[in-house]
Motif scaffolding. Sequence first.
Motif, PDB file in Angstrom:
ATOM      1  N   UNK A 180       1.020  -1.354   0.208  1.00 16.84           N
ATOM      2  CA  UNK A 180      -0.093   0.247  -0.072  1.00 16.84           C
ATOM      3  C   UNK A 180       1.156   1.453  -0.419  1.00 16.84           C
ATOM      4  N   UNK A 181       2.089   0.978   0.400  1.00 17.62           N
ATOM      5  CA  UNK A 181       3.136   2.369   0.522  1.00 17.62           C
ATOM      6  C   UNK A 181       4.078   2.401  -0.909  1.00 17.62           C
ATOM      7  N   UNK A 182       4.324   1.359  -1.893  1.00 16.46           N
ATOM      8  CA  UNK A 182       4.938   1.770  -2.791  1.00 16.46           C
ATOM      9  C   UNK A 182       3.817   1.145  -4.295  1.00 16.46           C
ATOM     10  N   UNK A 183       4.612   1.901  -5.252  1.00 19.74           N
ATOM     11  CA  UNK A 183       3.976   1.544  -6.856  1.00 19.74           C
ATOM     12  C   UNK A 183       4.765   1.038  -7.101  1.00 19.74           C
ATOM     13  N   UNK A 184       4.447   0.691  -8.390  1.00 23.18           N
ATOM     14  CA  UNK A 184       6.165  -0.030  -9.626  1.00 23.18           C
ATOM     15  C   UNK A 184       5.174   1.291 -10.242  1.00 23.18           C
ATOM     16  N   UNK A 185       5.915   1.839 -11.245  1.00 19.14           N
ATOM     17  CA  UNK A 185       6.798   2.859 -12.359  1.00 19.14           C
ATOM     18  C   UNK A 185       7.492   1.804 -13.853  1.00 19.14           C
ATOM     19  N   UNK A 186       6.215   1.703 -15.116  1.00 20.36           N
ATOM     20  CA  UNK A 186       7.006   0.834 -15.356  1.00 20.36           C
ATOM     21  C   UNK A 186       7.779   1.022 -16.726  1.00 20.36           C
ATOM     22  N   UNK A 187       8.282   2.409 -16.697  1.00 20.28           N
ATOM     23  CA  UNK A 187       8.679   2.867 -17.284  1.00 20.28           C
ATOM     24  C   UNK A 187      10.016   2.848 -16.358  1.00 20.28           C
ATOM     25  N   UNK A 188      10.267   3.269 -14.852  1.00 19.00           N
ATOM     26  CA  UNK A 188      11.207   3.467 -13.998  1.00 19.00           C
ATOM     27  C   UNK A 188      12.334   1.406 -14.098  1.00 19.00           C
ATOM     28  N   UNK A 189      10.957   1.115 -14.260  1.00 17.27           N
ATOM     29  CA  UNK A 189      11.232  -0.537 -13.490  1.00 17.27           C
ATOM     30  C   UNK A 189      10.971  -0.796 -12.212  1.00 17.27           C
ATOM     31  N   UNK A 190      10.164   0.195 -11.726  1.00 18.07           N
ATOM     32  CA  UNK A 190      11.062  -0.519 -10.623  1.00 18.07           C
ATOM     33  C   UNK A 190       9.713   0.440  -9.357  1.00 18.07           C
ATOM     34  N   UNK A 191       9.586  -0.254  -8.297  1.00 14.89           N
ATOM     35  CA  UNK A 191       8.481   0.371  -6.820  1.00 14.89           C
ATOM     36  C   UNK A 191       8.952   1.362  -6.768  1.00 14.89           C
ATOM     37  N   UNK A 192       8.070   2.595  -6.465  1.00 15.30           N
ATOM     38  CA  UNK A 192       8.658   3.899  -5.707  1.00 15.30           C
ATOM     39  C   UNK A 192       7.844   4.028  -4.613  1.00 15.30           C
ATOM     40  N   UNK A 201      10.250  12.513 -11.755  1.00 15.57           N
ATOM     41  CA  UNK A 201      10.976  11.791 -13.218  1.00 15.57           C
ATOM     42  C   UNK A 201      11.123  11.011 -13.418  1.00 15.57           C
ATOM     43  N   UNK A 202      10.395  10.207 -14.803  1.00 17.74           N
ATOM     44  CA  UNK A 202      10.342   8.910 -15.263  1.00 17.74           C
ATOM     45  C   UNK A 202      11.870   9.357 -15.830  1.00 17.74           C
ATOM     46  N   UNK A 203      12.720   8.008 -16.229  1.00 21.06           N
ATOM     47  CA  UNK A 203      14.021   7.875 -16.668  1.00 21.06           C
ATOM     48  C   UNK A 203      13.903   6.329 -16.577  1.00 21.06           C
ATOM     49  N   UNK A 204      13.801   5.851 -18.164  1.00 16.64           N
ATOM     50  CA  UNK A 204      14.006   5.231 -18.171  1.00 16.64           C
ATOM     51  C   UNK A 204      14.862   3.605 -18.103  1.00 16.64           C
ATOM     52  N   UNK A 222      19.189  -4.388  -1.127  1.00 20.08           N
ATOM     53  CA  UNK A 222      18.775  -4.579  -0.236  1.00 20.08           C
ATOM     54  C   UNK A 222      18.839  -3.202   0.808  1.00 20.08           C
ATOM     55  N   UNK A 223      19.317  -2.485   0.223  1.00 17.84           N
ATOM     56  CA  UNK A 223      19.767  -0.735   0.938  1.00 17.84           C
ATOM     57  C   UNK A 223      18.883   0.044   0.249  1.00 17.84           C
ATOM     58  N   UNK A 224      18.719   0.967   1.119  1.00 16.00           N
ATOM     59  CA  UNK A 224      17.415   1.747   0.708  1.00 16.00           C
ATOM     60  C   UNK A 224      18.182   3.054  -0.301  1.00 16.00           C
ATOM     61  N   UNK A 225      17.192   3.150  -1.383  1.00 16.78           N
ATOM     62  CA  UNK A 225      17.009   3.889  -2.884  1.00 16.78           C
ATOM     63  C   UNK A 225      16.617   4.850  -2.722  1.00 16.78           C
ATOM     64  N   UNK A 226      17.807   5.976  -3.433  1.00 16.87           N
ATOM     65  CA  UNK A 226      16.869   7.413  -3.266  1.00 16.87           C
ATOM     66  C   UNK A 226      16.643   7.736  -5.393  1.00 16.87           C
ATOM     67  N   UNK A 227      15.570   8.592  -5.393  1.00 14.45           N
ATOM     68  CA  UNK A 227      15.321   9.434  -7.371  1.00 14.45           C
ATOM     69  C   UNK A 227      15.662  10.267  -6.149  1.00 14.45           C
ATOM     70  N   UNK A 228      16.625  11.017  -7.260  1.00 14.26           N
ATOM     71  CA  UNK A 228      17.439  12.023  -7.371  1.00 14.26           C
ATOM     72  C   UNK A 228      16.464  12.906  -8.320  1.00 14.26           C
ATOM     73  N   UNK A 229      16.283  14.525  -7.750  1.00 15.87           N
ATOM     74  CA  UNK A 229      15.587  15.189  -8.952  1.00 15.87           C
ATOM     75  C   UNK A 229      15.568  14.768 -10.903  1.00 15.87           C
ATOM     76  N   UNK A 230      16.239  14.520 -10.696  1.00 10.59           N
ATOM     77  CA  UNK A 230      16.534  14.013 -12.343  1.00 10.59           C
ATOM     78  C   UNK A 230      16.235  13.172 -12.841  1.00 10.59           C
ATOM     79  N   UNK A 231      15.723  12.683 -11.552  1.00 13.75           N
ATOM     80  CA  UNK A 231      15.089  11.000 -12.113  1.00 13.75           C
ATOM     81  C   UNK A 231      15.974  10.120 -11.765  1.00 13.75           C
TER      82      UNK A 231
END
Length: 323
Positions: A180-192, A201-204, A222-231
């Motif tokens: 419930x806390x995440x969604x899958x972005x098909x373009x980025x290919x991952x859960x955010x 911002x979507x980056x292929x 297994x470590x936390x990953x962050x999406x930057x402002x640039x994607x």
Amino acid sequence: MASIAIDFSGTMCIEPKIPQPMVAEENETRNRMKASEPSYLQHSHEEHIPENELRCDEKVTGTEALDKGYLEYGCSHYRRRCHIRAPCCNEIFNCRHCHNEAKNNICIDQKLRHDLPRHLVEKVLCSLCDTEQEVQQVCKNCGVCMGRYYCGICKLFDDDTSKEQYHCDGCGICRIGGSNNFFHCNKCGCCYSSLLKSSHPCVERAMHQDCPVCFEYLFESRNDVIALLCGHTIHKTCLEEMQEHFQYACPICSKSVCDMSKVWEKFDLEIAATPMPPYCENKMVWILCNDCGCNSEVKYHVVAHKCPNCKSYNTRQTRGGGR
């Protein structure tokens, strides 16, 4: 009472009709049996075992056998009551991460190093009775639940359900944090995080690459990953380490990783307090802004060059001028 029916040969046959009270009694018995099954087993069977996966045929009458050894077994990666047999090397490990750490050790010949794909695991061994069996949640010999969270697709067992594990069909693997806390972005290919659903911002295939700092593969990290402002994506700890060394630009595209407006104000004051000598007052240079991508001709200054378009000092000099 009985009803008359026609069979496939065209002859008459008598079809017994089950009395209604008997049907109700049978349904009530079935509901009681289902209610007595622990909730974590019901959840695992319904959501994480495909129809073609092998299920345990043993009937467990109570929760005592299922919960035996709960949180007492496992490794540094998972609390679980089973081991896996790696099909690649036919050796037994606590989990695939233990296998990968052992088989990619610096002491191992580089030609022999390898990883274990999670989906290829076919055999598990119960930690309590050492029975080797097909991948399933409940041991066929002693009836213990080998993991309260179980995914038949990823062959994942884990007793620590506080991680809120869930299987993402888009990623094809299990994630933590709650579906419930995440969604899958098909373009980025991952859960955010759901908080980024309308703003990131979507980056292929943004997650299907190595961390630009430590070079670990981000998709399965297994470590936390962050999406930057640039994607672009990076480990949270790696970004924090960059900021400790006053690095605030994306290692891939050089765009600012956070709001730098307060810093740019300090640059304005510094430049105003640092006049250039007379022979450089009218010197012009061309700059490229890393934040907005604008090419501009500005006055040269030894401290920094300000982008006239977005007011950022995150710029680079591309060529000098003679004026």
